[in-house]
Design a protein around this motif. Structure first.
Motif, mmCIF file in Angstrom:
data_model
loop_
_atom_site.group_PDB
_atom_site.id
_atom_site.type_symbol
_atom_site.label_atom_id
_atom_site.label_comp_id
_atom_site.label_asym_id
_atom_site.label_seq_id
_atom_site.Cartn_x
_atom_site.Cartn_y
_atom_site.Cartn_z
ATOM 1 N N UNK A 162 -37.456 -68.532 -60.932
ATOM 2 C CA UNK A 162 -37.735 -67.895 -62.029
ATOM 3 C C UNK A 162 -39.043 -67.329 -61.281
ATOM 4 N N UNK A 163 -39.716 -68.479 -60.665
ATOM 5 C CA UNK A 163 -41.216 -67.480 -60.086
ATOM 6 C C UNK A 163 -40.139 -66.354 -58.820
ATOM 7 N N UNK A 164 -39.898 -66.831 -58.680
ATOM 8 C CA UNK A 164 -39.196 -65.831 -57.660
ATOM 9 C C UNK A 164 -38.740 -64.881 -57.271
ATOM 10 N N UNK A 165 -38.062 -64.464 -58.857
ATOM 11 C CA UNK A 165 -37.263 -63.754 -59.478
ATOM 12 C C UNK A 165 -38.929 -62.548 -59.858
ATOM 13 N N UNK A 166 -39.356 -63.224 -60.707
ATOM 14 C CA UNK A 166 -40.730 -62.659 -60.917
ATOM 15 C C UNK A 166 -41.379 -61.966 -59.400
ATOM 16 N N UNK A 167 -41.634 -62.468 -58.385
ATOM 17 C CA UNK A 167 -41.926 -62.257 -57.220
ATOM 18 C C UNK A 167 -41.608 -60.733 -56.452
ATOM 19 N N UNK A 168 -40.251 -60.723 -56.646
ATOM 20 C CA UNK A 168 -39.526 -60.360 -55.526
ATOM 21 C C UNK A 168 -38.243 -59.121 -56.557
ATOM 22 N N UNK A 169 -37.936 -59.669 -57.157
ATOM 23 C CA UNK A 169 -37.162 -58.908 -58.669
ATOM 24 C C UNK A 169 -38.476 -57.498 -59.191
ATOM 25 N N UNK A 170 -39.052 -58.284 -59.984
ATOM 26 C CA UNK A 170 -39.652 -57.603 -61.074
ATOM 27 C C UNK A 170 -39.917 -56.505 -59.831
ATOM 28 N N UNK A 171 -40.509 -56.536 -58.787
ATOM 29 C CA UNK A 171 -41.393 -55.036 -57.631
ATOM 30 C C UNK A 171 -39.819 -54.205 -57.539
ATOM 31 N N UNK A 172 -38.800 -54.843 -57.548
ATOM 32 C CA UNK A 172 -37.296 -53.826 -56.817
ATOM 33 C C UNK A 172 -37.163 -53.570 -58.704
ATOM 34 N N UNK A 173 -37.283 -53.685 -59.743
ATOM 35 C CA UNK A 173 -37.279 -53.033 -60.713
ATOM 36 C C UNK A 173 -38.346 -51.497 -60.874
ATOM 37 N N UNK A 174 -39.597 -51.703 -60.448
ATOM 38 C CA UNK A 174 -40.139 -51.105 -60.604
ATOM 39 C C UNK A 174 -40.003 -49.699 -59.540
ATOM 40 N N UNK A 175 -39.263 -50.392 -58.305
ATOM 41 C CA UNK A 175 -38.764 -49.127 -57.768
ATOM 42 C C UNK A 175 -37.967 -48.516 -57.995
ATOM 43 N N UNK A 176 -36.917 -49.213 -58.439
ATOM 44 C CA UNK A 176 -35.870 -48.030 -58.801
ATOM 45 C C UNK A 176 -36.302 -47.204 -60.295
ATOM 46 N N UNK A 177 -37.474 -47.915 -60.601
ATOM 47 C CA UNK A 177 -38.376 -45.945 -61.893
ATOM 48 C C UNK A 177 -38.380 -45.365 -60.634
ATOM 49 N N UNK A 178 -38.901 -45.380 -59.812
ATOM 50 C CA UNK A 178 -39.807 -44.434 -59.159
ATOM 51 C C UNK A 178 -38.824 -43.936 -58.173
ATOM 52 N N UNK A 179 -37.990 -44.664 -57.978
ATOM 53 C CA UNK A 179 -37.031 -43.642 -57.420
ATOM 54 C C UNK A 179 -35.882 -42.844 -58.025
ATOM 55 N N UNK A 180 -36.841 -42.972 -59.377
ATOM 56 C CA UNK A 180 -35.746 -41.665 -60.391
ATOM 57 C C UNK A 180 -36.338 -40.252 -60.228
ATOM 58 N N UNK A 181 -37.667 -40.245 -59.895
ATOM 59 C CA UNK A 181 -38.481 -39.026 -59.033
ATOM 60 C C UNK A 181 -39.417 -39.532 -60.417
ATOM 61 N N UNK A 182 -40.552 -40.717 -60.636
ATOM 62 C CA UNK A 182 -41.303 -41.158 -61.448
ATOM 63 C C UNK A 182 -42.429 -40.596 -60.451
ATOM 64 N N UNK A 183 -43.835 -40.364 -60.920
ATOM 65 C CA UNK A 183 -44.710 -40.646 -60.190
ATOM 66 C C UNK A 183 -45.324 -42.278 -60.401
ATOM 67 N N UNK A 184 -46.026 -42.831 -58.957
ATOM 68 C CA UNK A 184 -46.093 -44.426 -59.133
ATOM 69 C C UNK A 184 -47.299 -44.263 -60.463
ATOM 70 N N UNK A 185 -47.241 -45.575 -60.442
ATOM 71 C CA UNK A 185 -48.670 -45.862 -61.802
ATOM 72 C C UNK A 185 -49.296 -47.114 -61.747
ATOM 73 N N UNK A 186 -50.627 -46.233 -60.442
ATOM 74 C CA UNK A 186 -51.348 -48.118 -60.644
ATOM 75 C C UNK A 186 -51.633 -49.652 -60.777
ATOM 76 N N UNK A 187 -51.550 -48.789 -62.321
ATOM 77 C CA UNK A 187 -51.829 -50.074 -62.743
ATOM 78 C C UNK A 187 -50.748 -50.713 -62.943
ATOM 79 N N UNK A 188 -49.464 -50.375 -63.128
ATOM 80 C CA UNK A 188 -48.145 -51.366 -62.217
ATOM 81 C C UNK A 188 -48.430 -51.752 -61.249
ATOM 82 N N UNK A 189 -48.580 -51.027 -60.075
ATOM 83 C CA UNK A 189 -48.949 -51.745 -58.938
ATOM 84 C C UNK A 189 -49.937 -53.045 -58.849
ATOM 85 N N UNK A 190 -50.910 -52.672 -59.433
ATOM 86 C CA UNK A 190 -51.810 -53.732 -59.454
ATOM 87 C C UNK A 190 -51.568 -54.991 -60.149
ATOM 88 N N UNK A 191 -50.419 -54.539 -60.674
ATOM 89 C CA UNK A 191 -49.947 -56.520 -61.901
ATOM 90 C C UNK A 191 -48.781 -56.767 -61.266
#
Length: 125
Positions: free
Chosen positions: A62-91
């Motif tokens: 569970x902890x490994x998923x949060x640490x590794x795979x949640x950032x990948x979900x965010x990166x997938x969103x960014x890869x769709x041409x979205x601007x990065x979100x500094x709040x999410x990056x900090x979180x």
């Protein structure tokens, strides 16, 4: 709190009905309060297993998923041409460091590595 164990609550928060995966993929943000709740649950699990030689597999996954795979979900969103979100990056940084420390024994737990092997005996092999 409910009758469920804190480990189950953490698992449900990360991978169950409260999972932020869809939110990260759809909008690049965590649901309101999700990261703080995760960190609270992680701290509770870390306290329970403080000093233990081993961690439960489900909690580690569970902890490994949060640490590794949640950032990948965010990166997938960014890869769709979205601007990065500094709040999410900090979180993501806020959750990743304690998560990795939990998994790698950085929260003051006794070593989970077999201490019987001295560095000199390993070097001689």
């Amino acid at each position: 709190m409910s009758d469920r164990s804190v480990e189950e609550l953490l698992h449900e928060h990360v991978l169950g009905a409260h999972s932020p995966c869809e939110s990260l993929l759809a909008s690049g943000v965590f649901p309101e309060g999700w990261v703080d709740r995760y960190l609270d649950l992680l701290a509770s699990v870390a306290t329970i297993y403080s000093g233990q030689a081993m961690l439960p597999r489900k909690s580690v996954w569970t902890v490994q998923f949060a640490s590794w795979y949640l950032p990948l979900r965010y990166e997938a969103w960014c890869a769709q041409g979205q601007r990065s979100n500094s709040e999410t990056i900090g979180q993501l940084a806020r959750l990743r460091i304690p998560s990795e420390l939990f998994i790698t024994d950085g929260l003051g737990h006794q070593s989970r590595v077999d201490d019987r092997l001295e560095p000199d005996s390993v070097a001689k092999r």
